[in-house]
Design an enzyme around this catalytic site. Structure first.
Site, PDB file in Angstrom:
ATOM      1  N   GLY A  60       0.824  -1.194   0.000  1.00 44.56           N
ATOM      2  CA  GLY A  60       0.000   0.000   0.000  1.00 44.56           C
ATOM      3  C   GLY A  60       0.858   1.244   0.000  1.00 44.56           C
ATOM      4  N   ALA A  61       0.187   2.393   0.206  1.00 42.41           N
ATOM      5  CA  ALA A  61       0.893   3.667   0.162  1.00 42.41           C
ATOM      6  C   ALA A  61       1.874   3.822   1.313  1.00 42.41           C
ATOM      7  CB  ALA A  61      -0.121   4.812   0.184  1.00 42.41           C
ATOM      8  N   GLY A  63       3.246   1.112   3.277  1.00 42.54           N
ATOM      9  CA  GLY A  63       4.070  -0.027   3.658  1.00 42.54           C
ATOM     10  C   GLY A  63       3.767  -1.261   2.839  1.00 42.54           C
ATOM     11  N   LYS A  64       4.408  -2.356   3.218  1.00 38.54           N
ATOM     12  CA  LYS A  64       4.235  -3.633   2.534  1.00 38.54           C
ATOM     13  C   LYS A  64       3.830  -4.693   3.543  1.00 38.54           C
ATOM     14  CE  LYS A  64       7.823  -2.402  -0.834  1.00 38.54           C
ATOM     15  NZ  LYS A  64       9.141  -2.748  -1.410  1.00 38.54           N
ATOM     16  N   LYS A  78       3.167  -6.503   8.620  1.00 41.77           N
ATOM     17  CA  LYS A  78       3.074  -5.232   7.905  1.00 41.77           C
ATOM     18  C   LYS A  78       4.286  -4.386   8.272  1.00 41.77           C
ATOM     19  CE  LYS A  78      -0.028  -1.222   7.408  1.00 41.77           C
ATOM     20  NZ  LYS A  78      -1.320  -0.639   7.853  1.00 41.77           N
ATOM     21  N   ASP A 175     -11.462   4.381   6.147  1.00 39.86           N
ATOM     22  CA  ASP A 175     -10.983   3.839   4.874  1.00 39.86           C
ATOM     23  C   ASP A 175     -11.650   2.494   4.577  1.00 39.86           C
ATOM     24  OD1 ASP A 175      -9.553   3.900   2.511  1.00 39.86           O
ATOM     25  OD2 ASP A 175      -7.754   3.018   3.371  1.00 39.86           O
TER      26      ASP A 175
END
Length: 368
Positions: A60-61, A63-64, A78, A175
């Site tokens: 994502g914006a 992190g991974k 994460k 979100d």
């Protein structure tokens, strides 16, 4: 988690909080931060030497996400970005601390289970690994087919329960979308994930505008006057209710909201032209009414998640009732078949659909 609620309003409810410190959660002031919330609870930290990071399963914006192990347990790991400039590092670390503190405190069977976190050498959040997939990937995989309406409503109930628990704990997710909803192994239940944009709510709170993902964002997250990045504005947990209405529409239609529009076009259409995704003619009227009540323009007229769980449960109960088989023509002997009328209890429940939708359309009404 035992998330008991009394009363119909968002403010007047009794909640059994499942918190690590056994106390009611604190609230954020101003931009969603406070001195107590800026400190990481040391009890949630785990030994990074016990973590094994495997293959990447998402990005994502901020992190991974990797599949991995913590001791003998299969987990999702994460790894968040640390940033480059001092200002960016401070902002990202504050977001990490808030996410960890909220995830560690609020527990529910429909929220992804938090396991622990590491701050050094990397900012890491460890959660249970759901062997299913994201709701987005699942819906894309069966398209153009639709979900069975019972499964769609069960998914919606899972989501509503998770958000009711968050709101009862004073947390706004901000979100909600299919990408942040994960399926269990049997693909029969879903859990809400990703607290990266979540904030705690107080009565006088001012929060960052244009938060979330455009197609699912409530219109009050925008302004008719363009907001500078980082500018604050008032909104409430009803932004999650709007997003829920869009997700429920997706569950029933298996279509992308605002098809044919770019993200910014979709946001403009919803916020400034009051355009909403089209409701299919064959959609059950009760569910169409729920969706419309969720994405009505005035946030005060949207239902709470406590009310939504009641309405969805009533509809699911109606679907689960055995159908009344019509008698054969020969067996009727010329007499009219008598169809049992709905019970008074069912009638009361479903009258609430009409009450909410009527209130949403009536000018000047402040009823939720």
């Amino acid at each position: 988690m035992n998330c008991e609620v009394e009363g119909g309003g968002d403010r007047n409810r009794r909640v059994d909080y499942d918190c690590t410190d056994g106390e009611r959660p604190s609230t954020f002031e101003g931009d969603g931060s406070s001195s107590s919330s800026d400190e990481l609870d040391m009890r949630v930290l785990i030994d990074p030497r016990l973590l094994f990071v495997g293959s990447k399963i998402g990005e994502g914006a901020h992190g991974k996400v990797y599949q991995g192990k913590y001791g003998d347990q299969i987990v999702a790991i994460k790894v968040l970005n640390r940033g480059t400039s001092p200002e960016e590092k401070s902002t990202l670390e504050g977001r990490f601390i808030r996410e960890v503190n909220m995830m560690s405190r609020v527990k529910h069977e429909n929220l992804v289970q938090f396991i622990g976190a590491c701050k050094d050498p990397f900012m890491v959040i460890v959660t249970e690994l759901l062997p299913g997939m994201s709701l987005r990937k699942y819906l894309n995989g069966i398209r153009p087919n639709k979900l069975d309406v019972r499964l769609a409503v069960q998914f919606a109930l899972d989501i509503a329960h998770a958000l009711d628990c968050l709101h009862a704990n004073g947390v706004i997710h901000r979100d909600l979308k299919p990408d942040n909803l994960l399926l269990t192994a049997n693909k029969k239940r879903v859990k809400l994930a990703d607290f990266g944009l979540a904030r705690e709510e107080s009565v006088t709170e001012m929060m960052t505008a244009e938060t979330g993902t455009y197609r699912w964002m409530a219109p009050e997250l925008y302004s008719t006057v363009t907001l500078r990045r980082g500018e604050k504005k008032h909104y409430t947990n009803k932004v999650d209710v709007y997003s829920f209405g869009v997700v429920l529409w997706e569950l029933l239609t298996n279509r992308m909201p605002f098809e044919g529009m770019s993200n910014l076009q979709a946001a403009y259409a919803a916020a400034f032209k009051q355009i909403r995704p089209t409701l299919a003619e064959d959609m059950p009227s009760e569910l169409a009414c729920i969706i419309q009540s969720c994405w009505t323009e005035d946030p005060n007229k949207r239902p709470s998640f406590d009310q939504l769980t009641q309405m969805l449960s009533a509809f699911l109960s109606k679907l689960s009732s055995p159908p009344v088989s019509p008698p054969s023509e020969a067996g009727m002997n010329g007499m009219m078949a008598i169809i049992p009328a709905p019970s008074a209890r069912t009638g009361r429940k479903f009258s609430f659909f009409k009450q909410i939708f009527t209130a949403a359309k009536r000018p000047g009404s402040n009823k939720t």
